[in-house]
Enzyme design. Sequence first.
Site, short mmCIF file in Angstrom:
data_model
loop_
_atom_site.label_atom_id
_atom_site.label_comp_id
_atom_site.label_asym_id
_atom_site.label_seq_id
_atom_site.Cartn_x
_atom_site.Cartn_y
_atom_site.Cartn_z
N ASP A 169 -7.87 -5.82 0.19
CA ASP A 169 -8.42 -6.44 -0.98
C ASP A 169 -7.85 -7.89 -0.80
O ASP A 169 -8.50 -8.78 -1.58
CB ASP A 169 -7.69 -5.83 -2.49
N HIS B 243 0.63 -1.32 0.07
CA HIS B 243 0.07 0.08 -0.06
C HIS B 243 0.92 1.10 0.02
O HIS B 243 1.89 1.25 0.49
CB HIS B 243 -1.13 0.18 1.29
N1 CMC Z 1 4.41 -7.55 -5.10
C1 CMC Z 1 5.58 -7.51 -5.29
N2 CMC Z 1 6.35 -6.19 -5.16
C2 CMC Z 1 5.74 -5.25 -4.76
C3 CMC Z 1 4.50 -5.24 -4.46
C4 CMC Z 1 3.52 -6.26 -4.63
N3 CMC Z 1 2.26 -6.47 -4.49
N4 CMC Z 1 3.84 -3.79 -4.18
C5 CMC Z 1 4.91 -2.96 -4.30
N5 CMC Z 1 6.24 -3.97 -4.66
C6 CMC Z 1 7.40 -3.42 -4.74
C7 CMC Z 1 7.71 -2.56 -6.00
O1 CMC Z 1 8.05 -3.50 -7.03
C8 CMC Z 1 9.01 -1.71 -5.57
O2 CMC Z 1 9.82 -2.30 -5.46
P1 CMC Z 1 11.43 -1.47 -5.61
O3 CMC Z 1 11.74 -0.41 -4.61
O4 CMC Z 1 12.27 -2.48 -5.63
O5 CMC Z 1 11.18 -0.80 -7.08
C9 CMC Z 1 8.30 -1.48 -4.03
O6 CMC Z 1 7.60 -2.69 -3.52
C10 CMC Z 1 7.54 -0.32 -3.66
O7 CMC Z 1 6.62 -0.24 -4.68
P2 CMC Z 1 5.76 0.90 -5.46
O8 CMC Z 1 4.82 0.59 -6.72
O9 CMC Z 1 6.73 2.23 -5.49
O10 CMC Z 1 4.76 1.35 -4.35
P3 CMC Z 1 3.37 2.30 -4.48
O11 CMC Z 1 3.20 2.88 -3.17
O12 CMC Z 1 3.64 3.15 -5.86
O13 CMC Z 1 2.31 1.18 -4.82
C11 CMC Z 1 0.60 -0.24 -4.52
C12 CMC Z 1 1.21 0.74 -3.97
C13 CMC Z 1 -0.72 -0.63 -3.66
C14 CMC Z 1 -0.01 0.06 -5.88
C15 CMC Z 1 1.39 -1.59 -4.82
O14 CMC Z 1 1.66 -2.00 -3.44
C16 CMC Z 1 0.66 -2.78 -5.55
O15 CMC Z 1 0.87 -2.54 -7.01
N6 CMC Z 1 0.12 -3.62 -5.08
C17 CMC Z 1 -0.77 -4.66 -5.61
C18 CMC Z 1 -2.02 -4.07 -5.85
C19 CMC Z 1 -2.97 -3.91 -4.66
O16 CMC Z 1 -3.05 -4.86 -4.02
N7 CMC Z 1 -3.57 -2.73 -4.59
C20 CMC Z 1 -4.59 -2.44 -3.76
C21 CMC Z 1 -4.22 -1.38 -2.78
S1 CMC Z 1 -5.32 -1.28 -1.50
C22 CMC Z 1 -7.02 -0.89 -1.80
C23 CMC Z 1 -6.88 0.42 -2.52
O17 CMC Z 1 -6.65 1.27 -1.94
O18 CMC Z 1 -7.42 0.64 -3.67
#
Ligand code: CMC
Length: 430
Positions: free
Chosen positions: A365, A307
């Site tokens: 989720d 998140h």
């Molecule tokens: N699986 C594997 N690696 C991950 C994941 C994951 N689910 N989420 C983040 N990472 C890694 C990402 O690759 C990055 O690695 P690095 O620093 O080496 O590049 C690091 O963790 C930080 O990720 P980010 O994409 O910069 O983080 P963000 O804050 O931009 O994204 C997120 C947050 C929720 C979009 C992301 O964690 C994600 O895509 N999760 C899966 C989708 C999901 O479950 N979304 C629902 C969110 S809760 C409900 C809502 O609010 O809608």
Amino acid sequence: MADTKTATLTFGDKTLSLPILKPTIGPDVVDIRKLYAEGDVFTYDPGFTSTAACDSAITYIDGDLGELLYRGYPIEQLANQSTHLEVCYLLLYGELPTADQLDDFTTRVRRHTMVHEQMHNFFRGFRRDSHPMATMVGVVGAMSAFYHDSLDINDPWQREVAAIRMVAKLPTIAAMAYKYSIGQPFVYPKNALSYAGNFLHMCFAVPCEDYVVQPALERAMDRIMMLHADHEQNASTSTVRLAGSSGANPFACIAAGIACLWGPAHGGANQACLEMLKEIGTVDRIPEFIAKAKDKTSGFRLMGFGHRVYKNFDPRAKVMKESADEVLDLLGVHNNPLLQVAKELERIALEDEYFISKKLYPNVDFYSGIILEAMGFPTAMFTPIFAISRTVGWISQWKEMIGDPTQRIGRPRQLYVGPTRRDYTDLAKR
Ligand code: CMC
């Protein structure tokens, strides 16, 4: 940073003194509104990781503590003691209602649960295999073609009617989208039922059989709605605010929010998560998927993990997990293979250095899909249920924005990296 009241920013031969704004809780905010006028520079923050785009008194999240407050009330207390309609009142008006206020609010919502009969034809224009989110984006956007008496955003009464209409009609629209997709007749709302009970009724009742809402499932649905009701300036809420900042009508703004919510990184994650659990299938395949999630070249992420704000745990996930156990117990689903995969995936990921170091925990989720599937919803309905629940948050934030005298059109700047000025060349010379 100079002192607690101002921050000093020095670049080139310029030194600017920037005010520091104090929130009631949370990090201080450096006010950079004068930065461009006085310093001739922009700030750069793709993804808005450090940028507050507005003042808001609705929802507060402390990502390190894993805390979520609606108007100051902890989500755990609301999920255990309140109801979704009471939470709607709280989010919209700022305080918990008295018994009379709740009664009046409930009556007002109930009186608006039906949609204009002509809208039924609108549904019929969609393909039967349309995703219910696609239908919802279209139908909610089309509400502005049906409810002309609540489009004037400068009239507080019209804003109020639009808000009530959307809280009342979104469950009806989502249920109709579902019924249409499975070829069953639309079921009209039954106003004697609770908000959640009525939604279950509109989804699962058929004309040839009585449908009795099970109280425990009704309560679980109500909890899902409360847990998703608002989440401060997330992507879909920011979309609603940005759309609304131009003066667009509320139905168009909420349709924009629904479109944004659909993405798998946001509300679409609940569907994506359950599909992922099904694809994993058995516990022995988990290591393969964990390895894939760690491999940056795979493009795969563990859905339902991570998140932007929560870096400790997602408090909604904790409540949702308890609800999942209750619902599965009630329905006698003890050996559900999906649940086994989910539990084992959670255990392994929480012990894995990659997920620990990146602070990736199960989010809301991760568990909601398991409950919804056990209740009998197809995966395509998971995100529409999120949309129903979040509608009140979107509208509360939209109303707050429209009522704010300092509100201006949202207009981000950019770091331009394209070509500099050049002259047009004739086609023959290229
Ligand atoms: N699986 C594997 N690696 C991950 C994941 C994951 N689910 N989420 C983040 N990472 C890694 C990402 O690759 C990055 O690695 P690095 O620093 O080496 O590049 C690091 O963790 C930080 O990720 P980010 O994409 O910069 O983080 P963000 O804050 O931009 O994204 C997120 C947050 C929720 C979009 C992301 O964690 C994600 O895509 N999760 C899966 C989708 C999901 O479950 N979304 C629902 C969110 S809760 C409900 C809502 O609010 O809608």
